[in-house]
Structures are given as structure tokens and as C-alpha cells.
Design an enzyme around this catalytic site. Structure first.
Site, PDB file in Angstrom:
ATOM      1  N   ASP A 186     -11.556   2.049   3.867  1.00 46.46           N
ATOM      2  CA  ASP A 186     -11.756   0.604   3.819  1.00 46.46           C
ATOM      3  C   ASP A 186     -13.242   0.245   3.805  1.00 46.46           C
ATOM      4  O   ASP A 186     -13.610  -0.894   3.531  1.00 46.46           O
ATOM      5  CB  ASP A 186     -11.100  -0.067   5.040  1.00 46.46           C
ATOM      6  CG  ASP A 186      -9.843  -0.836   4.660  1.00 46.46           C
ATOM      7  OD1 ASP A 186      -9.629  -1.029   3.453  1.00 46.46           O
ATOM      8  OD2 ASP A 186      -9.093  -1.238   5.561  1.00 46.46           O
ATOM      9  N   LYS A 236       0.823  -1.211   0.000  1.00 50.08           N
ATOM     10  CA  LYS A 236       0.000   0.000   0.000  1.00 50.08           C
ATOM     11  C   LYS A 236       0.859   1.263   0.000  1.00 50.08           C
ATOM     12  O   LYS A 236       0.557   2.233  -0.702  1.00 50.08           O
ATOM     13  CB  LYS A 236      -0.918  -0.016   1.220  1.00 50.08           C
ATOM     14  CG  LYS A 236      -1.965  -1.132   1.157  1.00 50.08           C
ATOM     15  CD  LYS A 236      -2.631  -1.385   2.502  1.00 50.08           C
ATOM     16  CE  LYS A 236      -3.560  -2.603   2.424  1.00 50.08           C
ATOM     17  NZ  LYS A 236      -4.124  -2.987   3.720  1.00 50.08           N
ATOM     18  N   GLN A 295      -5.116  -1.625   9.870  1.00 51.43           N
ATOM     19  CA  GLN A 295      -4.701  -2.905   9.312  1.00 51.43           C
ATOM     20  C   GLN A 295      -5.148  -4.036  10.241  1.00 51.43           C
ATOM     21  O   GLN A 295      -4.817  -4.048  11.424  1.00 51.43           O
ATOM     22  CB  GLN A 295      -3.171  -2.938   9.148  1.00 51.43           C
ATOM     23  CG  GLN A 295      -2.642  -4.182   8.482  1.00 51.43           C
ATOM     24  CD  GLN A 295      -3.044  -4.277   7.014  1.00 51.43           C
ATOM     25  OE1 GLN A 295      -3.043  -3.286   6.299  1.00 51.43           O
ATOM     26  NE2 GLN A 295      -3.403  -5.472   6.586  1.00 51.43           N
TER      27      GLN A 295
END
Length: 935
Positions: free
Chosen positions: A125, A56, A100
Site C-alpha cells: 500500500d 481485492k 485495511q
């Protein structure tokens, strides 16, 4: 039937990244300095998480997104993670923010609680319940979609097949892929069936699908023969199966039996190389989309701030009544509005807060705003409204012209608040609120200065006492005691040894001569310049005798108390640019001389570290607000005679970063332009490195009439009729002072805007005459102001004039070079700023010039301590006197603060109480428990 066409996520994601890269370039061109920001919060150190995060970060760098990886240890608690999330939620530079997963912590953490703590506007997300709810409701334009389903839809679009009317089947119902994929297909007008591990007719349902998305997490669960001929197959699975032909002994497969499925499907994603690369690309796309939404909603650098609407009354009520009528915003809201992060703000109740210096480090690369200093003509004893004008100007710039603007003002001393002056929060409809909080303890900074100052005073007399009553060895044994059989110098003692030229660290290695030098400061009591302080006006402490107890063994001396704000520690606070700098300045403070004429410092006394500890919170600026909701920093309040009379460098620096390049910071310099403004330029700006853009010079008809020969103005006594009736000749005569103060400002190369602070007794002709005379004297502009009665609205003309002046050339320069001899610097100020013919140094001043030059302090700036009621040393000389000789009675040094202060005439650093002090009118409200009284 021909084999399926491969939907390569690698190819499509590369196309997406190229498109995003161009969009970011266009953003930067339209908004210079702007970059989309992505934050990735990780807990622990899992290898798989590190791998995904690196992918990322690499993608973000390629596209031009500023990515920040925040890594918390696996010992982090849920509270630690939530605190970090709150900070990132509030950071305007972060547009996309992901946590994460999984959270690799030794402590129990509720993942649902964590994902829901992420601000929905930044939840790229798409995992929060709010974003999930919006997706399920069909609000696709007002939510973020989880990246894997979003990537799947992008791959489906690549086929060119219309989704509308198609039968879609989703195998899997996870919150991350299956459930949002169902909603996404549904709101793209497909007829959707979700299957899962409990679906008994799975093969039959799969066989009906025109579009099949499989995210079951089971290797090759969907067989090729189940698939409808010509279907689009999107395989989200990543599974490992044994394979003896591979070096690793295993290979990666999806949830679909690829080899047989590709013979029946029209399009199919491979595993790996299908959906996987799209997930990262969609995260980047959502981040860019979030940045675009931010730009649509907010202009970069432009605050979104809630201003308070004033309800003006005539006649204007008392200051406390106006202050009480205002309901201040919660201070946390003010902080968020101006771009401060939650962990940079320490609230002290609902209406004031400390701001961490870490904010300045975070904003260090931001451009500074425009820097404006408010000063005044030589005032009457009543004051001419500099504080009121400062507040009125920022209210006009902020609440009425929608500019980013900060006021930076001094904290008032409690002594004058209860004495003769009252408060200093401004007045009328231009106040810092709540005024009782502003005028009283605030956050305790002045009390911290009192404690720190008096610690130094106690250390001085204690050291003299101990040196008089003990031998060298006894002193040494107590200064460097044996602890568990070990003697060790402290860090501050090592510095003293180095200052003495003794390069030893073993206490046992010093010779008798070295011990003597080390333990004996040998202070000459007659040279002590450090006094005790108290933040109360008490005339009977101006001269006292200390040490009269029998326990002091006959050691007594004459001393005095000063008001706390006159302490050098206050001046250091105002000029320091950080905690380390403040500590160094404390160490350099000279408190006396030795009998050999050497300066004795706070570092020699061993108190530097303790002072830093006492002042570690006081160094943080205090955040408050005005009546109209504009932000204010209230920080430091040094005397404007023996010190430089300006608020802190740190407050100004933080404010200048927060307002941005098009914003304004308005600060106030104490007393008239000849004192506060000159010190602002020659001392504060010299040390801060900041360069001002505009001077606002406050003038009143009342003060100018006084300078024109009007009767004496006395506090508490009604004004003579000369001041309440029109008298243009008297006023014109007094404009000599206005002319001189305009010239003083222009000496420094900065444009001057004159603010004529109108009183109700002023006539239109009088106000017009002052405006005319100011322009003739060289002011950039001059405007009438009615802000006391009208708030920011009454300072709109002033605000617009300041805006124009800030665009004019500012060729700022100092009045003198500090390398000049002390006497030459004093003479330059006296002649060019005050209008003196020359200076005369009395014997004590001459002696100090020699002493300070010998001690190495001759290159410090000069801070003149003279009356503020005249340009000369004589408060009775009004107007713009010339030809006088300025007498310099004495010169003293504030070495830590960084200036010498010549004493012109006599003055007291401990005010007294008048016959009727202000405290007669101050009390607690019996109903509300608040403060009643005239501040």
C-alpha cells in the site's frame, strides 16, 4: 475543440491484470510451487471495508495470487494488531501485506503506528513512513508507491504524453493520494505544484496545468472553465450528490465538474470507472513486484542464514572452552532464518526456544526434505562419535555447502551428565551450543516427564490403598461426589464405563454390580510394572520398600526408581505426532494387571488428562544451534535399550517441512546399528510414516581394533598401545563388525555411507583400510572424517557422499510384519540383525507372550533391550559372533508408546555413580557466574 478522450480505468486495469496473470504463470513455471502471496488484515466488520476486501480477493484469485484475509474482531487491541502484523511480516509466503483502513475497533489504536509496523518490503500500500520517505527522496525502484497515485501514473502513461517537462498540478495533499502523487510526478520530471483548501489562487493554478490530478474530496470543486485546453485530467474523487432521478436519490460524482471539463481536456477519467478500478489493479501489481523482488533476493525454499566462522586451534581445546568461544545467534534470528513465524516460537532466554506445533500444520503442504539417520558400529564404552558426526555433517551441509539442513538430536539425561558419561552435545568443533544449556535443564521437558510419571505411580498406590480400606459405596461417593446436590461423571469416567460395557451417564442409574466394576480396579500388586523415576544416577533406589508409614495401614510393597529417560512417558513423547495422539497414548499405557488378568491403564486410573496438562509444553520441540550456526531440534531422549533411543517424530516432521524438498534432516539413533538403527526403522519410521534416504554408519579404528581382539577398553583408563600404534591385522580382523552393521543397514533397503571418525592416533594406512573394507562390504561410499578437529570443513567429504547417496534409489522396507506372532518377530531380529542361531524364551518370557497375546498386544512392534557392547547378549563377545542362542529373560509392554520390549540378559534402568563422578569437575565460574566443568 473535440471532447476529451475517456481514460477508462476498467479497460486499463483489465490489461494490467492480464499482464500480471502472465507474469505469475511464468513465475510458477520457473519456480514450481511458488505463488505470490497477499495478506489483508482487517479489524472489525465495516460493510464498506468488506466490499473493498472482496474486490481485492477476487482480483487476486483471477491473477493467481494467494490471498489471505485475516479478520480481527472489533474488540482487538493495538497490541493484538501489532502481534498479527509481526507474524505476517515474518511469513515468507506473504509478499504483499496491507492493513485495511479504517481500523474498526472499540479500543484506541494509533493508525500511524500500525501502518509503520508493516515491513517496508511488504508494504504494497506504500503507506509506511519508510516507503513515503524513499518516494520523496526519489528512490522509486526501492519502495512501494501508494496504489491510487500509482494507478494515476499508469493512466497518464496510457495517453502517450511525455510527463518530462510538463507542468503538473495536484489538488489535495493527503498522505494516501496528494502528497505521494506530487512526489511521483516530480521524480518523473514534471514541474509540480500542490494546491489545497488554503490555496487562494486555485483556479489560476489549475489553469496552468498540463497534467491535473484532483484528490480534494469535494464534489465537483474544480470547474471546467478553470482547466487549460488540452490538459490531462485525472479525477480521484468519489462523492455522492442528491439526484431525484436515481432510485437511491443520489449519484456518484468526482472532484471535477466532468461535463464541462471534458470539453476542454484532451484526456479525462470518468467517475466512476476511472481511477477506482486502477487502485485494486495497482495493489495486485505491487504484490507481484514484491514477489519478484523476493525471488531475486531469495531462492524459494532456500534459507538466507548467517553462519558462524570457526577459529580453529591446535591442539583442540576442551569442549567447554570451544563452546564458550562461540557467540550464538539470538534464537529468534535462527527461527526467522529457517522460516518459522514469530508466533510459532517461544523463546527460553537468548539461546533456546520452544516451537509451536502449529508450524507443522502451516507447512503441511510443503514437500519433505531428505531424511538421514546417523548410527554406528558396535561401540567401545567410550563411544565412537555419533553425536559429533551428526553435528559435523549438518555443519558441512549447511555452513559449507549452503544446503538447508537441520539436526534432530535427543536431549541428554542429567543423570549421566553428572555421572560417568558427561554431556552429549557433541565434541570438539562439532557441538550444539551453549553446551551447558543443552546438557542441563534445557526447557524442563525431563522434569515434566518426572512429574507426570510419578503422578501415575502415586495414583497406582493410592488407588490400591483406597480400595483396600473402603466399601464400594464409599469409593463411589468419593469418585463421583455430589456437588451442589448434583452428581456427574467426568469425561474420563464415562470412558471407563464404556470400556466396562456400561452405557449409562446418570450416576444414580448404576446397579450395585456396576458400581463394583466401576470403582474397583483390583490391581494385583505383583503385576505393577510402573516405577517411580528420578533424573539422577542413584544406585540405592534400584530396590526400595514403600508404604512403611503407619498412615498406610500396613500396605507396603517392594518397588524401585528408574532414571527418568527410561519412563514410558518419554517414549510416548518421542513417538507422538501431536497433542491428541500423545494424550491417547497416555491413556493406553498399561501400568499393571488386575487380579483377573485384565490390563489396567492410565485411563482407568483417571490421570490421562492430567498427564496431558503436565506435558503440554514438553511436546513442543526445542530449537538450538550448532557452533557454526546451523539449526538443531533437541527433543525427547528415550533410553536406547528398553525404549527405541531416538529423538522425537514431531521434531523430524517439522524439520523436514522447514528444509524443503532439496534440504536435509539428520537425526541420530542411539547405540549401534543393531539396536538404535533397527528401532529407528521398525518402530519410529513405522509410526511416523517417514521414509529414510541415507544411513550414515560411524566407525572408528579404535572400536574395530577392539572387535579384532584388542584389549579391553575402559572409561577413565589410558588406552593400551594396541590402540595407539598401527596394527593393520588387528584392524582387519575387527572389520567383521563393520561388515555386519553395513549388512544390517542394507537389510532395510537404504544406501549406507560409512563415516570413519579419525582420531589423532590413527595412521593413514589404518584409515584407508577401513574405507576399503567398508566399500567391499557394500557401502555406497566410505570417507575419512576430521570434523572433531576441523568442524564442518572436516566432514565435507561425508556431506558430499550423503548428497550423492540421497539421489540413489532407496527401497525402504521393514524387517517384519507386526501381525507375526511375538516370538517370530523376536527371532527375526535375533537371527537377521544380531547373527543368532536361535532364541530361547525363559519361563517368565513365555508367560508374558501368552499374557500379551491374550490382552491383544501381540501385534505391537518389538523393541529389544540388550547390551550395546556386542551384537550378541554377551558384552564380552566382540566382532560379529554367530551360532549363539539369544536368551529372552522377560518381556514387558509399553502399550502407550506402542511396543513390547524383550529383556535380553540383565540390565539396570537406574545407573549408579562411579567412584569419581563428573560432578567433581563442575562448578560456577566465580567471575562470570557461568558453568565451569567437563560436560
Amino acid at each position: 475543440m473535440a471532447p476529451a478522450e475517456i481514460l477508462s480505468g476498467k479497460i486499463v486495469s483489465a490489461q494490467v491484470r492480464d499482464r500480471l496473470k502472465q507474469q505469475v504463470v511464468e513465475m510458477k513455471e520457473k519456480f514450481p510451487g511458488f505463488r505470490p502471496g497477499l495478506a489483508i488484515l482487517q479489524v472489525g466488520n465495516r460493510d464498506d471495508s468488506n466490499l473493498y476486501i472482496n474486490m481485492k480477493l477476487k482480483a487476486a484469485a483471477e491473477i493467481g495470487i494467494t490471498a489471505n484475509h485475516i479478520k480481527l474482531p472489533n474488540t482487538a487491541s493495538e497490541a493484538d494488531v501489532l502481534k498479527c502484523i509481526a507474524s505476517l511480516n515474518a511469513d515468507p509466503a506473504v509478499h504483499g501485506f496491507i492493513v485495511q483502513l479504517p481500523l474498526d475497533s472499540d479500543k484506541p489504536i494509533n493508525t500511524e503506528k500500525i501502518t509503520n509496523a508493516v515491513s517496508p518490503e511488504k508494504d504494497v500500500d506504500g503507506l509506511s513512513s519508510i516507503n513515503a520517505g524513499k518516494l520523496s527522496r526519489g528512490d522509486l525502484g526501492d519502495c512501494f508507491i501508494p496504489c491510487t497515485p500509482k494507478g494515476c501514473m499508469e493512466l497518464i502513461r496510457q495517453t502517450g504524453v511525455q510527463v518530462t517537462g510538463k507542468r503538473a498540478v495536484v489538488v489535495g495533499r493527503s498522505k494516501i493520494v496528494g502528497a505521494p502523487m506530487h512526489d511521483l510526478l516530480l521524480w518523473n520530471n514534471a514541474t509540480v505544484t500542490t494546491c489545497h483548501s488554503k490555496t487562494s489562487t486555485l483556479a489560476e493554478e489549475v489553469g496552468k496545468a498540463d497534467i491535473l490530478v484532483v484528490a480534494a474530496g469535494k464534489a465537483e470543486m474544480v470547474k471546467g472553465e478553470w482547466i487549460k485546453p488540452g490538459a490531462i485530467v485525472i479525477d480521484c474523487g468519489i462523492n455522492h450528490v442528491p439526484d431525484s432521478t436515481k432510485a437511491s436519490g443520489k449519484r456518484v460524482v468526482g472532484d471535477v465538474a466532468y461535463n464541462t471539463a471534458k470539453e476542454k481536456a484532451s484526456y479525462i477519467t470518468p467517475v466512476p470507472g476511472g481511477v477506482g478500478p486502477m487502485t485494486v489493479a495497482m495493489l495486485m501489481q505491487s504484490t507481484v513486484e514484491s514477489a519478484q523482488r523476493f525471488l531475486e533476493k531469495f531462492q524459494p525454499g532456500k534459507w538466507t542464514i548467517q553462519y558462524n566462522q570457526l577459529t580453529l586451534k591446535m591442539p583442540v581445546p576442551s569442549d567447554i572452552e570451544i563452546s564458550r568461544s562461540c557467540i550464538p545467534k539470538p534464537i529468534e534470528q535462527v527461527a526467522i532464518e529457517v522460516g518459522l513465524l514469530p508466533d510459532e516460537v517461544e523463546p527460553y532466554g537468548q539461546t533456546k526456544a520452544k516451537v509451536q506445533l502449529s508450524a507443522l500444520n502451516r507447512l503441511k503442504n510443503q514437500p519433505d526434505g531428505k531424511y538421514v539417520v546417523v548410527t554406528g558400529i558396535t561401540p567401545t564404552p567410550l563411544g565412537e562419535g555419533k553425536s559429533t558426526t551428526t553435528v559435523g555433517l549438518v555443519q558441512a551441509l549447511g555452513a559449507h555447502l549452503c544446503q538447508n539442513v537441520f539436526a534432530c538430536v535427543r536431549q541428554p539425561s542429567q543423570g549421566p551428565t553428572f555421572g560417568i558419561k558427561g554431556g552429549a552435545a557433541g565434541g570438539g568443533y562439532c557441538q550444539v551450543v551453549p553446551m551447558e544449556e543443552f546438557n542441563l535443564h534445557l526447557t524442563g521437558d525431563i522434569h515434566a516427564i518426572t512429574a507426570a510419571n510419578n503422578l501415575v505411580a502415586a495414583a497406582i498406590d493410592a488407588r490400591i490403598f483406597h480400595e483396600l480400606t473402603q466399601s464400594d459405596q464409599a469409593l463411589y461417593n468419593r469418585l463421583v461426589p455430589s456437588v451442589s446436590g448434583v452428581r456427574k461423571f467426568s469425561d474420563i469416567q464415562i470412558r471407563r464405563l464404556q470400556k466396562l460395557g456400561i452405557n449409562k451417564t446418570d450416576p444414580a442409574a448404576l446397579t450395585k454390580e456396576e458400581i463394583n466394576s466401576f470403582v474397583r480396579l483390583d490391581i494385583d500388586p505383583g503385576t505393577i510394572t510402573w516405577q517411580r523415576v528420578l533424573d539422577t544416577n542413584d544406585r540405592f533406589l534400584r530396590k526400595i520398600t514403600i508404604g512403611q508409614s503407619p498412615t498406610e495401614k500396613g500396605f507396603s510393597r517392594t518397588a524401585q526408581f528408574d532414571i527418568t529417560v527410561s519412563s514410558e512417558i518419554m517414549a510416548v513423547l518421542a513417538l507422538a505426532d501431536g497433542l491428541d495422539d500423545m494424550k491417547k497414548r497416555f491413556g493406553r499405557m498399561v501400568v499393571a494387571s488386575s487380579k483377573k488378568g485384565q490390563p489396567v491403564t492410565a485411563d482407568d486410573l483417571g490421570v490421562t488428562g492430567a498427564l496431558a496438562v503436565l506435558m503440554k509444553d514438553a511436546i513442543k520441540p526445542n530449537l538450538m544451534q550448532t557452533l557454526e550456526g546451523t539449526p538443531v531440534f533437541v527433543h525427547a531422549g528415550p533410553f536406547a535399550n528398553i525404549a527405541h533411543g531416538n529423538s522425537s517424530v514431531l521434531a523430524d516432521k517439522i524439520a523436514l517441512k522447514l528444509v524443503g524438498k532439496d534440504g536435509f534432516v539428520v537425526t541420530e539413533a542411539g547405540f549401534g546399528a543393531d539396536i538404535g538403527m533397527e528401532k529407528f526403522f521398525d518402530i519410529k519410521c513405522r509410526y511416523s510414516g517417514l521414509r529414510p534416504h541415507v544411513v550414515v554408519l560411524v566407525a572408528t579404528v579404535r572400536a574395530l581394533k577392539m572387535h579384532g581382539g584388542g584389549p579391553t577398553v575402559t572409561a577413565g583408563v589410558p588406552l593400551p598401545r594396541e590402540y595407539t600404534e598401527e596394527n593393520l591385522q588387528l584392524l582387519a580382523n575387527g572389520c567383521s563388525n563393520l561388515n555386519k552393521q553395513i549388512q544390517n543397514a542394507r537389510l532395510f533397503g537404504v544406501p549406507v555411507v560409512v563415516a570413519v571418525n579419525a582420531f589423532k592416533t590413527d595412521t593413514k594406512a589404518e584409515l584407508a583400510l577401513v574405507v576399503q573394507k567398508a566399500k567391499e562390504a557394500g557401502a555406497f561410499d566410505a570417507v575419512e572424517c576430521t570434523h572433531w578437529a576441523e568442524g564442518g570443513k572436516g566432514a565435507l567429504a561425508l556431506a558430499r557422499a550423503v548428497q550423492r547417496a540421497s539421489q540413489a534409489p532407496s527401497n525402504f522396507r521393514f524387517l517384519y510384519n507386526t501381525e507375526l506372532p511375538i516370538v517370530d518377530k523376536i527371532r527375526l531380529i535375533a537371527q537377521q540383525v544380531y547373527g543368532a542361531r536361535d532364541i530361547e524364551l525363559l519361563p517368565e518370557a513365555q508367560e508374558k507372550v501368552a499374557v500379551y497375546t491374550k490382552q491383544g498386544f501381540g501385534n505391537l512392534p518389538i523393541c529389544m533391550a540388550k547390551t550395546h557392547l556386542s551384537l550378541s547378549h554377551d558384552p564380552e563377545q566382540k566382532g560379529a559372533p554367530t551360532g549363539f542362542v539369544l536368551p529372552i529373560r522377560d518381556i514387558r509392554a509399553s502399550v502407550g508408546a506402542g511396543f513390547l520390549y524383550p529383556l535380553v540378559g540383565t540390565m539396570s534402568t537406574m545407573p549408579g555413580l562411579p567412584t569419581r563422578p563428573c560432578f567433581y569437575d563442575i562448578d560456577l565460574d566465580p567471575v562470570s557466574g557461568g558453568v565451569n566443568g567437563l560436560f
